[in-house]
Design an enzyme around this catalytic site. Sequence first.
Site, short mmCIF file in Angstrom:
data_model
loop_
_atom_site.label_atom_id
_atom_site.label_comp_id
_atom_site.label_asym_id
_atom_site.label_seq_id
_atom_site.Cartn_x
_atom_site.Cartn_y
_atom_site.Cartn_z
CD GLU A 1 11.52 9.92 -13.65
OE1 GLU A 1 12.65 10.45 -13.53
OE2 GLU A 1 11.36 8.73 -13.86
N GLY B 1 13.36 1.37 -17.11
CA GLY B 1 14.02 2.18 -18.14
C GLY B 1 13.67 3.64 -17.98
NE ARG B 2 16.57 7.74 -19.36
CZ ARG B 2 17.37 8.29 -18.44
NH1 ARG B 2 16.89 8.54 -17.24
NH2 ARG B 2 18.61 8.59 -18.73
CG HIS C 1 14.23 7.23 -12.36
ND1 HIS C 1 13.95 7.89 -13.53
CD2 HIS C 1 15.20 6.32 -12.69
CE1 HIS C 1 14.72 7.44 -14.51
NE2 HIS C 1 15.48 6.48 -14.01
CG LEU D 1 18.69 -9.82 -24.03
CD1 LEU D 1 17.81 -10.06 -22.82
CD2 LEU D 1 18.74 -11.07 -24.90
CB ILE E 1 19.97 -3.38 -17.81
CG1 ILE E 1 20.93 -2.28 -17.33
CG2 ILE E 1 18.84 -3.56 -16.81
CD1 ILE E 1 20.30 -0.89 -17.25
#
Length: 554
Positions: A500, A470-471, A518, A391, A394
């Site tokens: 990726e 996120g990632r 992404h 939290l 974003i």
Amino acid sequence: MDFASSSLFTADFAYENELDLSSLITPSTFIPFQEPNPSIPTIHCAGAENDGRQRIRETTTTDEIITNEDVEPKNKKAKRREIERHRRQEVTSLFGNLRYILPSQYIKGKRSSSDHVQEAVNYIKDLEKKIKEISLKRDRIKRSLSHSSSTGECSIRSLESSYCSCDGDTHINVKVRTCLVGIEIVASCCFRQESCLSSILQLLVQEQCLDVVSCISSRLHPRFIHTIVCESKSMAEESPLVLVHRPPTMKYMDEPLTRYYRILTTHTSSDPLPVFLSRHASSVRAVVSIGRFKIDADFLSRLPSLQLIVCTSVGTDHVDLPECNRRGIAVTNAGGAYSEDVADYAVGLLISFLRRIPAADRYVRSGKWARCGEFQLGIKLSGKRIGILGLGSIGSLIAKRLEPFGCIISYNSTRQKQSIPYLYYPDVVSLAANNDVIVLCCALNDQTRHIVNREVMEALGKKGIIINVGRGGLIDEKEMVKCLVEGVIGGAGLDAFEKEPGVPVELFGLDNVVLSPHCAIATPGSFDNVVELALANLKAFFSNQPLISPVRLN
């Protein structure tokens, strides 16, 4: 760089704009700094000045002699062509040496507007002016160092009774030349001149516009070679040097950066990256990191003068933060530059999955609507229990956007936030067990890698949904694929993946996933924000002010 094929710098460019480019590229001007090779004795003789123009004229004259003997023009038109050919060769040769001093947008790509050409002209003229200023200081230093007494003894220190084979004023020979960052001095002195180096440094201190940034000494019996690079403060203040480490396609920072800084780009160099970095080791104090290129201990070791890394991403898992901390290198990130757009995208992914929007689009395009009738029912968002993992800026914006839908928000974060009214869960398993959807928007680090594992997915349940903005490394991707195929969880909306741009092929055949390359951050507004923030961090750094978006290194 093939300047002969450059459409911006034609052979007429210098002539049309009345530029005397020879003053910029003589052998004593803007030669990139290289460490002296101890195996090759190099003696720089004072008084052996070569202004470079003579060399160019001699080369041209020789070419003309050969041409006159072998290719005798038969008419005036042929003579004009021959003269033009020689002129083009000379100008091409001049521009071939400008690669170290012109920003990249002036030496590559298609010819653009006349304003663009005029920018390059003004840049070169301004540079000519700076070189004249530095040359005056260079000459003063040279006279001070190479001046000798009438008796032929060393001017810095007498040899007394020690034997010396030097003749006249060759006890100390000095070559001073302008280089990329200011002035480079190469002093060759006989082996008895122990105080030569300290004397040079004292003279540089007296020149208040110069800072010594590199000093290398080598012994080549019977002489010492001292190579000193000093930075021009006036040039540094007007236009500091910034290294841009980015993929070739991510160009959005280049133009804004060149308004305020001289930039070096790693991807345009023909040299291997370690060689390129070592060549600019003494002059690079700031790096702008764009994309996911690794900045590890090896990268950092090749830039001993580096003090700042400006990341254009929120995540900094591609940077060796402990090594930066050890070396005293500050790191900044994108802060909240992308937050609004990523929050929008997270909600969009969730709605796309629940209402099956991508599948509905395919249904219509394939003609199934006309053949098979109505599309399957979707799921409503209103009233859903949403657990947010992370939290921060974003996550808070995602929660704010979901509240009007009547969603019940809870969260897990590094610590409970007392001012936040949402329910806090101390671990991810309990967060998943008490929610219909979990949204991942936390940073990736050693503690959060694979934080969403099979245990978490089993706790989420057969109707549970994962949204990841996120990632990719936040999820154990192999286990997620198994859970999706086996029906352990209901589905996923994924904007990030572990390797990726590689995506697990098993996901392509599943209807219970929405895939995205992404691109949650990819809007003009976001890029404008991150450019503004990066420039603000660079300005603060070069002005010795607090950084705008520093990253905690411990």
